[in-house]
Design a protein around this motif. Sequence first.
Motif, mmCIF file in Angstrom:
data_model
loop_
_atom_site.group_PDB
_atom_site.id
_atom_site.type_symbol
_atom_site.label_atom_id
_atom_site.label_comp_id
_atom_site.label_asym_id
_atom_site.label_seq_id
_atom_site.Cartn_x
_atom_site.Cartn_y
_atom_site.Cartn_z
ATOM 1 N N CYS A 260 -6.327 -2.678 0.893
ATOM 2 C CA CYS A 260 -5.308 -2.616 1.940
ATOM 3 C C CYS A 260 -5.962 -2.997 3.265
ATOM 4 O O CYS A 260 -6.877 -2.298 3.719
ATOM 5 C CB CYS A 260 -4.720 -1.206 2.034
ATOM 6 N N LYS B 216 -4.960 -2.681 6.175
ATOM 7 C CA LYS B 216 -4.681 -1.760 7.276
ATOM 8 C C LYS B 216 -5.435 -0.425 7.117
ATOM 9 O O LYS B 216 -6.022 0.069 8.075
ATOM 10 C CB LYS B 216 -3.177 -1.475 7.324
ATOM 11 N N CYS B 217 -5.397 0.129 5.910
ATOM 12 C CA CYS B 217 -6.046 1.428 5.698
ATOM 13 C C CYS B 217 -7.561 1.341 5.588
ATOM 14 O O CYS B 217 -8.266 2.297 5.914
ATOM 15 C CB CYS B 217 -5.532 2.075 4.399
ATOM 16 N N THR C 63 0.214 4.112 0.977
ATOM 17 C CA THR C 63 -0.039 4.947 2.156
ATOM 18 C C THR C 63 0.644 4.395 3.409
ATOM 19 O O THR C 63 1.282 5.130 4.141
ATOM 20 C CB THR C 63 -1.560 5.059 2.427
ATOM 21 N N CYS C 64 0.502 3.064 3.662
ATOM 22 C CA CYS C 64 0.967 2.522 4.946
ATOM 23 C C CYS C 64 2.026 1.423 4.798
ATOM 24 O O CYS C 64 2.603 0.997 5.791
ATOM 25 C CB CYS C 64 -0.214 1.981 5.745
ATOM 26 N N CYS D 68 0.841 -1.193 0.000
ATOM 27 C CA CYS D 68 0.000 0.000 0.000
ATOM 28 C C CYS D 68 0.884 1.254 0.000
ATOM 29 O O CYS D 68 1.764 1.383 0.851
ATOM 30 C CB CYS D 68 -0.895 -0.031 1.235
HETATM 31 ZN ZN LIG Z 1 -2.581 0.900 3.606
#
Ligand SMILES: [Zn+2]
Length: 280
Positions: free
Chosen positions: A275, A277-278, A257-258, A255
């Motif tokens: 994702c 997590k996000c 972002t993370c 991802c």
């Molecule tokens: Zn993410």
Amino acid sequence: MSIELPEAKILADQMDKQLRGKRVQRVFLKDCEKLQRLGFVNKDVHAFDDLVNGKIESVTSRGSVMRIKLDNRMSLILAPEYGGIIQYYAKSESVSDKAHLTVGFADGSALTVRLTGMGVINALKETELERSYVYRRDFSEVSSPIDDKDFTFERFSKLLANKNVMLKSVLVGKDAVVVGLGNSAFQDIIYRAKLHPKRKASELNTDESRALYNAIKLVVQERLRLGGKDQFTDLYGKGGHYTPTMGPNMKGQTCPTCGASVEKMSLGGGFTFYCPKCQK
Ligand SMILES: [Zn+2]
């Protein structure tokens, strides 16, 4: 490469400019037997003969469906939803021999349509338009995310609140509350809205509904601005430049972002990349 709302709009606008006023001289179908059996092309091919001698009045789109309207009460409905190539040729001699449909015009130019996945090519009389499932679905009362007056947050959030189903069926397909989004746009939109693919529409709070609404508008506007998704080619063979932030292109990636590994799940007749997590 799927043709969703932005790509259908790009093609329809280009066709409207390029084809308006042209008279159809001949229509040629090729290798359409299987498509006819599946119901994607008129079972009676003679319907296409009725396009001949008609002059193109306008080309419009709504959702992922394009309508080429002729002055002889005929329309050609095009919806290459799971992939297709629609191209214009100034000289019909140079036309691709892979096309399922070739429309030759009196001035020597031509339009070709090739389906590379499921999709619709229908020649219909004005009185028969409602018989077309895709026409009925998209040229309808359902909101279009391209139209600010039609697609308001108030209307959208009310519709979400009444749907006790997963987000995909609210955004894609016959029960969707907006027209023109396919599986590709869906994955991109819920990633940007930070929503898990299994969330139910009615359970979203106001902030989440707002994030979803904004993500729909953003994805549609960006895809329009960048000439369509990558792999899409417009009426003149020019490629689009929009790369989805989430989708099959992110397979095996992390991802942005993370940094978590992108996962995929089977959802409503297709894979959804997300994702873990996000997206909550
Ligand atoms: Zn993410």
